[in-house]
Scaffold this motif. Structure first.
Motif, PDB file in Angstrom:
ATOM      1  N   UNK A 382       0.754  -1.218  -0.051  1.00 53.56           N
ATOM      2  CA  UNK A 382       0.032  -0.043  -0.173  1.00 53.56           C
ATOM      3  C   UNK A 382       0.887   1.064  -0.065  1.00 53.56           C
ATOM      4  N   UNK A 383       2.228   1.099   0.520  1.00 54.67           N
ATOM      5  CA  UNK A 383       2.962   2.050   0.652  1.00 54.67           C
ATOM      6  C   UNK A 383       3.636   2.501  -0.980  1.00 54.67           C
ATOM      7  N   UNK A 384       3.852   1.467  -1.454  1.00 57.05           N
ATOM      8  CA  UNK A 384       4.427   1.799  -2.821  1.00 57.05           C
ATOM      9  C   UNK A 384       3.220   2.446  -3.710  1.00 57.05           C
ATOM     10  N   UNK A 385       2.170   2.307  -3.376  1.00 59.39           N
ATOM     11  CA  UNK A 385       0.868   2.594  -4.221  1.00 59.39           C
ATOM     12  C   UNK A 385       0.809   4.277  -4.163  1.00 59.39           C
ATOM     13  N   UNK A 386       1.376   4.729  -2.998  1.00 60.95           N
ATOM     14  CA  UNK A 386       1.183   6.060  -2.691  1.00 60.95           C
ATOM     15  C   UNK A 386       1.949   6.955  -3.631  1.00 60.95           C
ATOM     16  N   UNK A 387       1.654   8.095  -3.982  1.00 58.15           N
ATOM     17  CA  UNK A 387       2.137   8.811  -4.895  1.00 58.15           C
ATOM     18  C   UNK A 387       3.161   9.775  -4.467  1.00 58.15           C
ATOM     19  N   UNK A 388       4.372  10.201  -5.128  1.00 57.94           N
ATOM     20  CA  UNK A 388       5.182  10.956  -4.631  1.00 57.94           C
ATOM     21  C   UNK A 388       5.195  12.015  -5.387  1.00 57.94           C
ATOM     22  N   UNK A 389       5.997  13.117  -4.890  1.00 56.48           N
ATOM     23  CA  UNK A 389       6.028  14.466  -5.685  1.00 56.48           C
ATOM     24  C   UNK A 389       6.926  14.298  -7.135  1.00 56.48           C
ATOM     25  N   UNK A 390       7.981  13.470  -7.020  1.00 53.93           N
ATOM     26  CA  UNK A 390       8.888  13.281  -7.967  1.00 53.93           C
ATOM     27  C   UNK A 390       7.933  12.453  -9.206  1.00 53.93           C
ATOM     28  N   UNK A 391       7.245  11.498  -8.722  1.00 55.12           N
ATOM     29  CA  UNK A 391       6.416  10.734  -9.828  1.00 55.12           C
ATOM     30  C   UNK A 391       5.494  11.795 -10.389  1.00 55.12           C
ATOM     31  N   UNK A 392       4.867  12.585  -9.709  1.00 50.51           N
ATOM     32  CA  UNK A 392       4.001  13.588 -10.056  1.00 50.51           C
ATOM     33  C   UNK A 392       4.832  14.427 -11.448  1.00 50.51           C
ATOM     34  N   UNK A 393       5.885  15.074 -10.632  1.00 54.72           N
ATOM     35  CA  UNK A 393       6.655  16.034 -11.682  1.00 54.72           C
ATOM     36  C   UNK A 393       7.019  15.003 -13.261  1.00 54.72           C
ATOM     37  N   UNK A 403      10.841  18.532 -19.690  1.00 59.40           N
ATOM     38  CA  UNK A 403      11.552  17.900 -18.929  1.00 59.40           C
ATOM     39  C   UNK A 403      11.276  18.437 -17.583  1.00 59.40           C
ATOM     40  N   UNK A 404      11.676  17.385 -16.415  1.00 61.68           N
ATOM     41  CA  UNK A 404      11.548  17.665 -15.151  1.00 61.68           C
ATOM     42  C   UNK A 404      12.320  18.803 -14.971  1.00 61.68           C
ATOM     43  N   UNK A 405      13.626  18.946 -15.465  1.00 60.82           N
ATOM     44  CA  UNK A 405      14.409  19.984 -15.315  1.00 60.82           C
ATOM     45  C   UNK A 405      13.682  21.422 -15.632  1.00 60.82           C
ATOM     46  N   UNK A 406      13.249  21.150 -16.839  1.00 58.77           N
ATOM     47  CA  UNK A 406      12.400  22.707 -17.186  1.00 58.77           C
ATOM     48  C   UNK A 406      11.226  22.871 -16.137  1.00 58.77           C
ATOM     49  N   UNK A 407      10.587  21.950 -15.693  1.00 57.10           N
ATOM     50  CA  UNK A 407       9.671  22.201 -14.895  1.00 57.10           C
ATOM     51  C   UNK A 407       9.994  22.850 -13.387  1.00 57.10           C
ATOM     52  N   UNK A 408      11.252  22.311 -13.076  1.00 57.35           N
ATOM     53  CA  UNK A 408      11.873  22.972 -11.905  1.00 57.35           C
ATOM     54  C   UNK A 408      12.407  24.352 -12.020  1.00 57.35           C
ATOM     55  N   UNK A 409      12.833  24.614 -13.344  1.00 54.11           N
ATOM     56  CA  UNK A 409      13.432  25.902 -13.733  1.00 54.11           C
ATOM     57  C   UNK A 409      12.744  27.350 -13.401  1.00 54.11           C
ATOM     58  N   UNK A 410      13.426  28.234 -13.660  1.00 52.23           N
ATOM     59  CA  UNK A 410      12.564  29.490 -13.437  1.00 52.23           C
ATOM     60  C   UNK A 410      11.931  29.976 -14.607  1.00 52.23           C
ATOM     61  N   UNK A 411      11.898  29.243 -15.822  1.00 52.79           N
ATOM     62  CA  UNK A 411      11.193  29.771 -16.843  1.00 52.79           C
ATOM     63  C   UNK A 411       9.787  29.876 -16.509  1.00 52.79           C
TER      64      UNK A 411
END
Ligand code: ADP
Ligand code: MG
Length: 479
Positions: A382-393, A403-411
């Motif tokens: 049940x733990x594995x089923x929980x969503x993480x922020x990394x997975x969401x990104x 890309x995830x990098x772009x998502x975290x960038x200041x653009x």
């Protein structure tokens, strides 16, 4: 412990009794008494077992923490049970006539808001009883947990600031920061630190009057006072307090007279130079439903947050706990648990306790990695089923072809900013992370996350294709 197959003449009531004993061993007596003991069996129809829970908050808590486990055990005992359903059965249903409308709305609030520990028990028991007078009401403070001391608190990078602040407050006679405001997600050590401060001060000077209570208990006491038309006695109780600690103030949210009362109590104690320590699940500015003047008052001392744990801290806590319990737990097992159970310390301790209980119940069977994986199978699944922020990104970035990098960038280009906002929104919806925690993952502050959440909420109503995107992503992430 192997679950036994059901025998036909074994009634559901007997099964429930057995399940309760098993859960008690697994989760420990304190958690059992707080969360599982108050549950009662309801009806059983068409494979659905109804279990009654006294408050909405408890229902949510039990569903998040225990329902999978209860269902699993029961399914094995009785294959007829297809699902377990938790229903709220209000405690004060029959007492309606006793209260004034103000009182009733406050009582309603109390019975539907959370108390994350044993305080719940004493509080509710008194709400249902109606023969006491305010004068012989229970004491203001709630007993402290003897385990929650500074000595038992493991310090790491994620909690060192909060720890240092707590120590400073505990050690100095003069009020240095007032109030000390501690905040974090659940199970990360706020209550532990508050109790530790109290123990330390008590030890240094037993004459100091320390009051520790939950915000809910504060509300409950105030309602009682209203009910007995004795708010002066209520105020009197706080007069002689040297140190006031109020845990989980987020539950005071909502506009009512309790907040006002708290504000006055708070101000008068601060003016008299008494120390106040507050905890909440969010920073003062992010607290929902708390009046602006109270928020600003809460934030005017020292605000210290506890971050989610890191691997080293989790290892330290496991080793410390095993030592405290006098049990030999192999390093490999600790490493496994520290890698897998990252949500909070309460769950980490719960897993360790379950492994230890298992080994002891099977006549001191040795604790091994295999055995640990086996015992925690359901929990980890049940733990594995929980969503993480990394997975969401990752999923949101894939969906929008960035890309995830772009998502975290200041653009700030819309093609990047919109997916970023959607990812923040989904992180708030699908994980239990706080706004600042989510913000950190995007290299932004909590106000940006708050803005993103609102923005996406608006867009979902206006823009059908965006709503569909969000919906599709949610389904993928929850699968
Ligand atoms: P919160 O009040 O933030 O929800 P608690 O203070 O109740 O969390 O902590 C949950 C459990 O984790 C408690 O059993 C507590 O003793 C334990 N715990 C939390 N932080 C630490 C720590 N740094 N070292 C040891 N135990 C900890
Ligand atoms: Mg707590």
């Amino acid at each position: 412990m192997a679950e036994q197959a059901i025998t036909n003449n074994n009634s559901v009531q007997d099964q429930w009794g057995q399940i309760c004993s098993q859960l008690k061993t697994e989760v420990g007596e304190t958690a059992f008494d707080s969360w599982l003991k108050p549950l009662t069996l309801g009806s059983f129809n068409d494979g659905v077992m109804n279990i009654c829970v006294p408050t909405r908050f408890m229902r949510n808590w039990v569903i998040t923490h225990y329902s999978d486990r209860i269902h699993k055990i029961w399914e094995k005992k009785n294959p007829e049970i297809k699902s377990v359903n938790f229903v709220v059965q209000a405690v004060n249903d029959d007492g309606k006539g006793l209260y004034s409308p103000t009182c009733r709305s406050l009582l309603k609030k109390i019975t539907s808001t959370p108390t994350p520990n044993h305080i719940y028990q004493s509080g509710m028991a008194s709400v249902t009883g109606n023969v006491e007078t305010f004068a012989n009401a229970d004491p203001l403070s709630v007993p402290l947990n003897p385990q929650y001391t500074f000595d038992n608190f493991v310090v790491g990078k994620t909690n060192e600031f909060a720890y240092a602040a707590a120590r400073k407050v505990a050690e100095s006679r003069n009020v240095s920061f007032n109030p000390l405001f501690l905040y974090s997600g659940v199970g990360l050590g706020k209550t532990h630190l508050m109790h530790a401060i109290a123990w330390h001060i008590k030890q240094q000077d037993p004459t100091r009057n320390i009051v520790y209570l939950s915000a809910e208990k504060f509300m409950y006491k105030f309602v009682r006072a209203l009910r007995y038309k004795d708010t002066t006695a209520f105020k009197e109780q706080f007069r002689s307090v040297d140190v006031l600690m109020v845990d989980d103030v987020q539950f005071m949210g909502g506009k009512d007279t309790t907040q006002e009362e708290f504000f006055y109590t708070f101000n008068s104690l601060i003016e008299e130079g008494r120390q106040i320590i507050i905890s909440a699940d969010k920073s003062p500015a992010d607290l929902d439903g708390i009046e602006a003047r109270l928020k600003s008052r809460l934030g005017c001392g020292l605000v210290a947050d506890i971050h989610p744990t890191d691997f080293d801290l989790r290892m330290g806590i496991l080793q410390n706990k095993a030592k405290q319990l006098g049990v030999e737990v192999p390093t490999k097992v600790c490493e496994f648990l520290a890698q897998k159970i990252t949500s909070n310390i309460r769950e980490l301790e719960g897993a360790l306790r379950r492994v230890i209980a298992h080994s002891q119940l099977l006549s001191d069977k040795e604790i091994t990695l295999d055995m640990t994986q086996d015992v925690l199978k359901d929990m980890l699944r049940s733990y594995d089923r929980r969503t993480t922020i990394d997975e969401i990104q990752k999923k949101v970035a894939e969906h929008f072809n960035i890309s995830v990098k772009e998502m975290q960038s200041s653009r700030r280009a819309r093609t990047v900013a919109r997916p970023r906002q959607i990812a923040m929104y989904l992180a708030k919806q699908l994980t239990s992370r706080s706004l600042p925690e989510i913000g950190r993952k995007f290299d932004r502050d909590h106000t940006t996350v708050m803005h993103a959440v609102r923005k996406v909420e608006e867009l979902i109503l206006e823009d059908k294709s965006l709503a569909e995107d969000v919906d599709a992503l949610r389904r993928v992430l929850e699968a």
